[in-house]
Write a protein that holds these residues in place. Structure first.
Motif, short mmCIF file in Angstrom:
data_model
loop_
_atom_site.label_atom_id
_atom_site.label_comp_id
_atom_site.label_asym_id
_atom_site.label_seq_id
_atom_site.Cartn_x
_atom_site.Cartn_y
_atom_site.Cartn_z
N ASP A 198 -4.16 -4.41 -4.22
CA ASP A 198 -4.88 -5.64 -3.92
C ASP A 198 -4.67 -6.69 -5.01
OD1 ASP A 198 -5.88 -4.75 -1.51
OD2 ASP A 198 -7.82 -4.11 -2.35
N PRO A 255 -5.11 1.62 -4.54
CA PRO A 255 -5.36 0.50 -3.62
C PRO A 255 -5.89 -0.75 -4.32
CG PRO A 255 -6.86 2.35 -3.17
CD PRO A 255 -5.92 2.80 -4.23
N ASP A 295 0.82 -1.22 0.00
CA ASP A 295 0.00 0.00 0.00
C ASP A 295 0.85 1.26 0.00
OD1 ASP A 295 -2.33 -1.50 -0.05
OD2 ASP A 295 -2.62 -1.42 2.12
#
Length: 195
Positions: free
Chosen positions: A146, A142, A136
């Protein structure tokens, strides 16, 4: 008792988990395999949960050390996270130790889920959070972080389960595409925790 004793105890736990499974892990069996008294084991680990959590924390430390070495050579956290584990590469002692620790840790997860093993669960959450935090910090998007996290987790899980690896050339294309979309120049990267 020294740090060496602590590592011997964790090595014994790891070996028992890998060779015999969680059902054979008792404080007595770990102490015997480590060559220490039960009291010596309890000096370092106050309970079975503390012992299992210690294994997870050592895995986190090993991965953090590997990541620090990797980023110290100018590599990104994302490229480290996406590397393919190679448990057959005995020449890479660090990778082999992390792989064995990860495999042993996976064997503790069922036990932690089935009991009130709060310390083990917390150690597992801390480990996964530290890896997520590094991604992150490095990847602004984001969702992209992921995606990198999920691909890296999936590739490592395949190796831990003994499944055939993804075709290396094709996986290289996957990594190149992900890193092309997420990598920042090394000079702009923030330091990361561990995978």
């Amino acid at each position: 008792m020294t740090a060496n004793t602590r590592d011997r105890i964790l090595d014994a736990l790891e070996s028992l988990l890998l060779e015999k499974g969680m059902s054979h892990v008792t404080l007595e069996s770990v102490a015997a395999k480590a060559g220490v008294s039960k009291g010596g084991l309890l000096y370092h680990f106050k309970s079975k949960d503390a012992l299992l959590a210690g294994l997870v924390r050592r895995l986190t430390e090993r991965a953090s050390d590997q990541l620090t070495s990797y980023t110290g050579r100018g590599q990104s956290v994302a490229s480290w996270y996406l590397q393919t584990p190679n448990p057959d590469n005995a020449a890479d002692a660090v990778e082999l130790a992390i792989y064995r620790s990860m495999l042993a840790t996976m064997r503790t997860i069922d036990a932690a889920a089935d009991t009130e093993a709060d310390e083990v669960q917390q150690a597992l959450m801390d480990m996964m959070s530290s890896w997520s935090d590094g991604l992150d910090k490095e990847i602004d998007d984001p969702v992209q972080a992921d995606i990198v996290r999920l691909v890296g987790d999936g590739v490592y899980l395949r190796a831990l389960l003994g499944l055939p690896p993804i075709d290396p050339a094709r996986y290289r294309q996957v990594v190149d595409r992900l890193l092309g979309q997420s990598a920042k120049p090394a000079t702009n990267r923030k330091s990361a925790a561990a995978r």
